[in-house]
Design an enzyme around this catalytic site. Structure first.
Site, short mmCIF file in Angstrom:
data_model
loop_
_atom_site.label_atom_id
_atom_site.label_comp_id
_atom_site.label_asym_id
_atom_site.label_seq_id
_atom_site.Cartn_x
_atom_site.Cartn_y
_atom_site.Cartn_z
N TYR A 1 2.92 9.89 -0.77
CA TYR A 1 4.00 9.40 0.09
C TYR A 1 5.38 9.67 -0.52
O TYR A 1 6.40 9.51 0.17
CB TYR A 1 3.88 7.89 0.37
CG TYR A 1 2.63 7.46 1.11
CD1 TYR A 1 1.76 8.40 1.70
CD2 TYR A 1 2.30 6.12 1.23
CE1 TYR A 1 0.62 7.99 2.35
CE2 TYR A 1 1.15 5.71 1.90
CZ TYR A 1 0.31 6.65 2.46
OH TYR A 1 -0.83 6.24 3.11
N ASP B 1 0.86 -1.19 0.00
CA ASP B 1 0.00 0.00 0.00
C ASP B 1 0.89 1.24 0.00
O ASP B 1 1.60 1.49 0.96
CB ASP B 1 -0.89 0.03 1.25
CG ASP B 1 -1.76 1.29 1.26
OD1 ASP B 1 -2.73 1.33 0.48
OD2 ASP B 1 -1.45 2.23 2.01
N LYS C 1 -2.80 5.60 -4.21
CA LYS C 1 -3.90 6.54 -3.95
C LYS C 1 -3.69 7.83 -4.71
O LYS C 1 -2.55 8.32 -4.83
CB LYS C 1 -3.97 6.88 -2.44
CG LYS C 1 -3.85 5.67 -1.53
CD LYS C 1 -4.00 6.02 -0.06
CE LYS C 1 -3.66 4.83 0.82
NZ LYS C 1 -2.22 4.58 1.00
N HIS D 1 -7.58 9.22 -1.98
CA HIS D 1 -6.92 9.26 -0.67
C HIS D 1 -7.82 9.82 0.43
O HIS D 1 -7.77 9.36 1.57
CB HIS D 1 -5.63 10.10 -0.79
CG HIS D 1 -4.59 9.76 0.22
ND1 HIS D 1 -3.24 9.77 -0.08
CD2 HIS D 1 -4.66 9.40 1.52
CE1 HIS D 1 -2.56 9.43 1.02
NE2 HIS D 1 -3.40 9.20 1.99
P1 NAD Z 1 0.96 1.29 11.78
O1 NAD Z 1 -0.19 1.07 12.68
O2 NAD Z 1 1.26 0.32 10.72
O3 NAD Z 1 2.22 1.52 12.74
C1 NAD Z 1 3.49 1.66 12.19
C2 NAD Z 1 4.48 2.04 13.27
O4 NAD Z 1 4.39 1.10 14.35
C3 NAD Z 1 5.92 1.91 12.75
O5 NAD Z 1 6.35 3.14 12.27
C4 NAD Z 1 6.68 1.46 13.95
O6 NAD Z 1 7.07 2.58 14.69
C5 NAD Z 1 5.68 0.68 14.74
N1 NAD Z 1 5.76 -0.78 14.55
C6 NAD Z 1 5.68 -1.50 13.40
N2 NAD Z 1 5.74 -2.81 13.64
C7 NAD Z 1 5.88 -2.92 14.98
C8 NAD Z 1 6.01 -4.03 15.84
N3 NAD Z 1 6.00 -5.30 15.38
N4 NAD Z 1 6.13 -3.80 17.16
C9 NAD Z 1 6.13 -2.53 17.66
N5 NAD Z 1 6.00 -1.45 16.88
C10 NAD Z 1 5.88 -1.64 15.56
O7 NAD Z 1 0.80 2.78 11.22
P2 NAD Z 1 0.79 3.50 9.81
O8 NAD Z 1 2.08 3.44 9.13
O9 NAD Z 1 0.18 4.81 10.04
O10 NAD Z 1 -0.27 2.65 8.96
C11 NAD Z 1 0.07 1.56 8.10
C12 NAD Z 1 -0.17 1.92 6.68
O11 NAD Z 1 -1.49 2.41 6.50
C13 NAD Z 1 0.69 3.09 6.17
O12 NAD Z 1 2.04 2.71 5.95
C14 NAD Z 1 -0.05 3.46 4.93
O13 NAD Z 1 0.22 2.51 3.91
C15 NAD Z 1 -1.50 3.34 5.40
N6 NAD Z 1 -2.08 4.64 5.85
C16 NAD Z 1 -3.08 5.19 5.11
C17 NAD Z 1 -3.65 6.38 5.48
C18 NAD Z 1 -4.77 6.94 4.68
O14 NAD Z 1 -5.15 8.11 4.89
N7 NAD Z 1 -5.35 6.20 3.78
C19 NAD Z 1 -3.18 7.07 6.62
C20 NAD Z 1 -2.14 6.49 7.36
C21 NAD Z 1 -1.61 5.27 6.98
#
Ligand code: NAD
Length: 294
Positions: free
Chosen positions: A50, A45, A75, A108
């Protein structure tokens, strides 16, 4: 073991567990995506906004995994909304990713203050879908009211609605309407990442005693428990990490099952308070960047 799949409403299969790259810098992205593909992830994704589509594409083409075996989702950013601009946004994203077609292209954000432009952007997605350039289309951050309006004014029911969803913010109203309409809910910030990097939100659910206790009971980590909670409730997820050990940990979730009581215990952590911004923020005047051509 690979990820199982979910069926989208047009029959296309999407891996249930994928990989997110929001906030992965261009320098980090190719290595992280390469590592994810080696680990077994087959869904990525990304987003035009990004700034790392090119590196996602490079990692896929450098990998031993066939492009056709990877489900690529991206997106369209709000500065590219409008029929012609969104058609062109597809060309920009596909060009950077180095692919002819995309598996899933989504809007998005809705722009509540200019919803007619959101509709025009979705009309462009419908054309790309009809022309066979994308295998499925969808939306992100749509509330029930946004979905109702979109459905009233367009023809193709979105395949997905990608929304903030983690133990502290469950959005049961959006889940219910997605379910009624046959839209797959994709949980963004599935681990609650937004709660740690966005000013003013609550703490990380990975530290919540309810979750750490369940993790101890299964000899798994809190992140693995939270991912299982999503998957067992039918939501597609794509946790983000650029750390190899966590990339592996987040994929190692297919050898245990949460009980109904454990699922319910996590459901009960919902605060009803979102970590991210309200939809109304998404207006062109609040974002002073455009998506570059190349
Ligand atoms: P997430 O919930 O995936 O958390 C990621 C963070 O959690 C990492 O940066 C790291 O610090 C920590 N982490 C990862 N694996 C871990 C583990 N095993 N143990 C402990 N900590 C850990 O948050 P995210 O990146 O905001 O969301 C995931 C994906 O969702 C994004 O990369 C993106 O692709 C998507 N997203 C979309 C939107 C949207 O508006 N559509 C907004 C935010 C994110």
């Amino acid at each position: 073991m690979g990820s199982p799949t979910f069926s989208l409403n047009n029959g296309v299969q999407i891996p249930a567990l994928g990989f997110g790259v929001y906030q992965a810098t261009p320098e980090q992205t190719a290595a992280a995506v390469g590592r994810a593909l080696d680990t077994g992830y087959r869904h990525i994704d990304t987003a035009a906004a990004y700034g790392n589509e090119r590196q996602v594409g490079e990692a896929i083409s450098a990998s031993a995994v066939d492009r056709d075996d990877v489900f690529i989702e991206t997106k369209v950013w709000i500065s590219d909304y409008g029929v012609d601009s969104t058609l062109h946004a597809f060309e920009k994203s596909a060009g950077k990713l180095g692919v002819d077609g995309l598996d899933l292209l989504i809007l998005h954000h809705p722009m509540p203050g200019e919803f007619e432009l959101t509709i025009a952007a979705y009309r462009a997605l419908e054309k790309l879908y009809a022309d066979g350039k994308v295998r499925a289309i969808g939306v992100s951050n749509f509330t029930p009211a946004h979905l109702e309006r979109l459905l009233a004014e367009t023809d193709v029911v979105p395949a997905v609605n990608q929304i903030e969803l983690h133990p502290y913010f469950r959005q049961s109203d959006v889940l219910a309407i997605d379910d009624d309409l046959g839209i797959l809910t994709q949980a963004w910030s599935p681990l609650g990442g937004i709660t740690t990097y966005f000013e003013g939100s609550h703490g990380s659910p990975l530290k919540d005693p309810v979750i750490t206790r369940i993790a101890d009971a299964h000899a798994k980590t809190p992140a693995q428990v939270v991912l299982r909670w999503h998957l067992q409730q039918g939501r597609q997820v794509f946790p983000k990490s650029v750390t190899p050990a966590r990339i592996a940990e987040n994929f190692d979730v297919f050898d245990f099952v949460l009980t109904d009581d454990q699922l319910g215990g996590i459901d009960a952590l919902d605060t009803g308070v979102r970590g991210g911004p309200e939809a109304e923020v998404f207006a062109r005047e609040n974002f002073d960047f455009e998506i570059p051509e190349a």
